[in-house]
Design a protein around this motif. Structure first.
Motif, PDB file in Angstrom:
ATOM      1  N   ARG A  14      -3.135   2.760  11.556  1.00  0.00           N
ATOM      2  CA  ARG A  14      -2.479   1.689  10.428  1.00  0.00           C
ATOM      3  C   ARG A  14      -1.781   2.344   9.512  1.00  0.00           C
ATOM      4  O   ARG A  14      -1.075   1.521   8.572  1.00  0.00           O
ATOM      5  N   PRO A  54      -9.136  -3.411  -4.151  1.00  0.00           N
ATOM      6  CA  PRO A  54      -7.637  -3.692  -4.530  1.00  0.00           C
ATOM      7  C   PRO A  54      -6.550  -4.488  -5.054  1.00  0.00           C
ATOM      8  O   PRO A  54      -5.860  -4.014  -4.874  1.00  0.00           O
ATOM      9  N   ALA A  96      -1.857   3.904   6.755  1.00  0.00           N
ATOM     10  CA  ALA A  96      -2.701   3.811   5.149  1.00  0.00           C
ATOM     11  C   ALA A  96      -2.413   4.591   4.359  1.00  0.00           C
ATOM     12  O   ALA A  96      -2.652   4.527   3.027  1.00  0.00           O
ATOM     13  N   ASP A 127      -9.566   0.578   5.193  1.00  0.00           N
ATOM     14  CA  ASP A 127      -9.412  -0.365   5.139  1.00  0.00           C
ATOM     15  C   ASP A 127      -8.899  -1.076   3.689  1.00  0.00           C
ATOM     16  O   ASP A 127      -7.818  -1.791   3.832  1.00  0.00           O
ATOM     17  N   GLN A 128      -9.906  -0.824   2.911  1.00  0.00           N
ATOM     18  CA  GLN A 128      -9.090  -1.753   1.417  1.00  0.00           C
ATOM     19  C   GLN A 128      -7.994  -0.820   0.681  1.00  0.00           C
ATOM     20  O   GLN A 128      -7.166  -1.308   0.705  1.00  0.00           O
ATOM     21  N   CYS A 129      -7.746   0.509   1.449  1.00  0.00           N
ATOM     22  CA  CYS A 129      -6.871   1.484   1.206  1.00  0.00           C
ATOM     23  C   CYS A 129      -5.559   1.139   2.453  1.00  0.00           C
ATOM     24  O   CYS A 129      -4.534   1.088   0.669  1.00  0.00           O
ATOM     25  N   CYS A 153      -9.288   2.807  -2.938  1.00  0.00           N
ATOM     26  CA  CYS A 153     -10.063   2.242  -2.919  1.00  0.00           C
ATOM     27  C   CYS A 153     -11.469   3.010  -2.364  1.00  0.00           C
ATOM     28  O   CYS A 153     -11.577   3.920  -1.853  1.00  0.00           O
ATOM     29  N   HIS A 208      -4.739  -1.392   2.945  1.00  0.00           N
ATOM     30  CA  HIS A 208      -4.163  -2.977   2.542  1.00  0.00           C
ATOM     31  C   HIS A 208      -3.353  -2.391   0.774  1.00  0.00           C
ATOM     32  O   HIS A 208      -2.165  -3.434   0.973  1.00  0.00           O
ATOM     33  N   VAL A 209      -3.949  -1.595   0.294  1.00  0.00           N
ATOM     34  CA  VAL A 209      -2.889  -1.303  -1.085  1.00  0.00           C
ATOM     35  C   VAL A 209      -1.693  -0.250  -0.059  1.00  0.00           C
ATOM     36  O   VAL A 209      -0.505  -1.114  -1.376  1.00  0.00           O
ATOM     37  N   ASP A 260      -0.178  -0.704   1.948  1.00  0.00           N
ATOM     38  CA  ASP A 260       1.215  -2.017   1.796  1.00  0.00           C
ATOM     39  C   ASP A 260       1.965  -2.738   1.221  1.00  0.00           C
ATOM     40  O   ASP A 260       2.830  -3.316   1.249  1.00  0.00           O
ATOM     41  N   ARG A 261       1.258  -3.083   0.178  1.00  0.00           N
ATOM     42  CA  ARG A 261       1.671  -3.126  -0.661  1.00  0.00           C
ATOM     43  C   ARG A 261       2.209  -2.914  -2.346  1.00  0.00           C
ATOM     44  O   ARG A 261       2.542  -3.386  -3.535  1.00  0.00           O
TER      45      ARG A 261
END
Ligand code: MG
Length: 371
Positions: free
Chosen positions: A256, A201, A258, A225-227, A221, A229-230, A232-233
């Motif tokens: 999410r 990530p 995502a 969950d990891q995707c 990723c 996280h990405v 969002d950023r």
């Protein structure tokens, strides 16, 4: 109408050139495909194909298709192939999971459904016409120069949409790949950067905030969950692929935030029936989708193109044709083919593709109604 016989063939599909994914971490030379013909007691037959992309890409493998069919075939013989939801429910009770096995049976039953209804699959799946579907190239991982050469070759073959495979441990090289490809593309061509899970990530956030490109980025990723996280950023729209194994994953991704779209692949999701459910969900929530299969001959490609053609234009990006990468063609001249960057599904009843018996050879298994 009842299923009376299921015949199974194994077919090696050599790739024209070795194919590299995920920064070169994964190499592919041939695919192990399983072709299925389902016969019915009233004389109609349907064809299906299940072809994982090797055994390292997804939790699926060629011999697993045949092993799973050995369990599923006896359970579906005697069922009406047109009762597709019921047939899938029986398969799920008989063998939970293993969607990549079920996709071959489900596809063959859709072929029969279309023939029985005297309608092409694009219409059975809800479409109004045999919409030509934009085709995207698939550009193997390499140096920026090697990848640009492959993109130019694909452009000459009519492709206007490209899927460039990137991702590795060398962050600077990935930044160079993205910058080189984005800046070299003509204005009427577009690209998705497909990472195939290769980044951690932090690397994804670092790379995607360093590049100027605002093109789609796919499966940065390993996990959802990891995707998330990405997503969002980073400023790029995110497409999800390999981590989406069932319908629940799509609900989770949407909740999410995502992704902005997904790859809809019948072999990963369990067949056309499950892929259609995901497609309809994607339309409902406003996702943009690529509808294509994981791998296979023009048989599997054409089934996916029927689903793509029946998807609203606003929700459909492009589709990839696996058979473009193969050294053999067991359905020569049939089905959805690339014509100037577009593929059009057949309009004859059913799936519209019949494998050549001289190429698929002798079957490896036959399951029949016991009398
Ligand atoms: Mg992908």
């Amino acid at each position: 109408m009842r299923i009376s016989r299921i015949t199974v063939w194994q077919l090696d599909l050599p790739l024209s050139e070795p194919y590299f994914l995920s920064g070169g971490r994964l190499r592919f030379d041939r695919l192990d495909s399983t072709i299925v013909r389902i016969d019915t007691d009233d004389g109609l037959s349907g064809w299906g194909e299940a072809c994982p992309w090797g055994h390292t890409y997804l939790p699926a493998h060629g011999p697993g298709v045949r092993a799973g069919l050995n369990i599923l075939a006896p359970a579906v013989i005697g069922l009406d192939p047109r009762s597709l939801d019921h047939l899938n429910a029986v398969m799920d009770v008989t063998l939970p999971g293993h969607g990549y096995v079920k996709s071959a049976i489900d596809m063959a039953c859709w072929d029969i459904y279309g023939k029985a209804a005297d309608m092409p699959l694009w219409q059975c799946l809800g479409g109004a016409m045999a919409t030509p579907v934009a085709i995207n190239s698939s550009i193997s991982t390499g140096t920026p120069e090697e990848m640009l050469a492959l993109i130019r070759k694909a452009s000459a073959d009519g492709y206007k949409v490209h899927s460039a495979k990137i991702g590795g441990t060398d962050i600077a090289l990935d930044i160079a790949r993205i910058d080189a490809i984005s800046s070299a593309l003509p204005a009427d061509e577009s690209v998705t950067f497909d990472v195939n899970r290769a980044w951690q990530p932090a690397a994804a956030v670092q790379v995607l905030n360093a590049v100027a490109s605002r093109d789609w980025v796919e499966q940065p990723c390993e996990t959802l969950d990891q995707c998330a996280h990405v997503a969002d950023r980073v400023p790029q729209p995110i497409m999800l692929d390999e981590c989406m194994l069932g319908f629940q994953d799509h609900i989770d991704a949407w909740k999410r935030n995502a992704c902005n779209g997904v790859k809809v692949k019948p072999n990963r999701l369990g067949g056309l029936t499950r892929a259609r459910q995901v497609r309809d969900f994607g339309v409902s929530v406003g996702w943009q989708m690529h509808v294509e299969d994981v791998g296979g001959s023009a048989l599997a490609d054409t089934a996916a193109i029927h689903l793509a053609a029946s998807t609203p234009d606003a929700n459909r990006l492009a589709s990839w044709l696996c058979h473009y990468h193969l050294a053999i063609d067991p359905t020569a001249g049939q089905g959805a083919r690339n014509t100037d960057g577009f593929a059009t599904p057949p309009s004859i009843p059913g799936l519209g593709v019949t494998p050549d018996p001289d190429i698929i050879g002798d079957p490896v298994a036959t399951y029949e109604t016991s009398v």
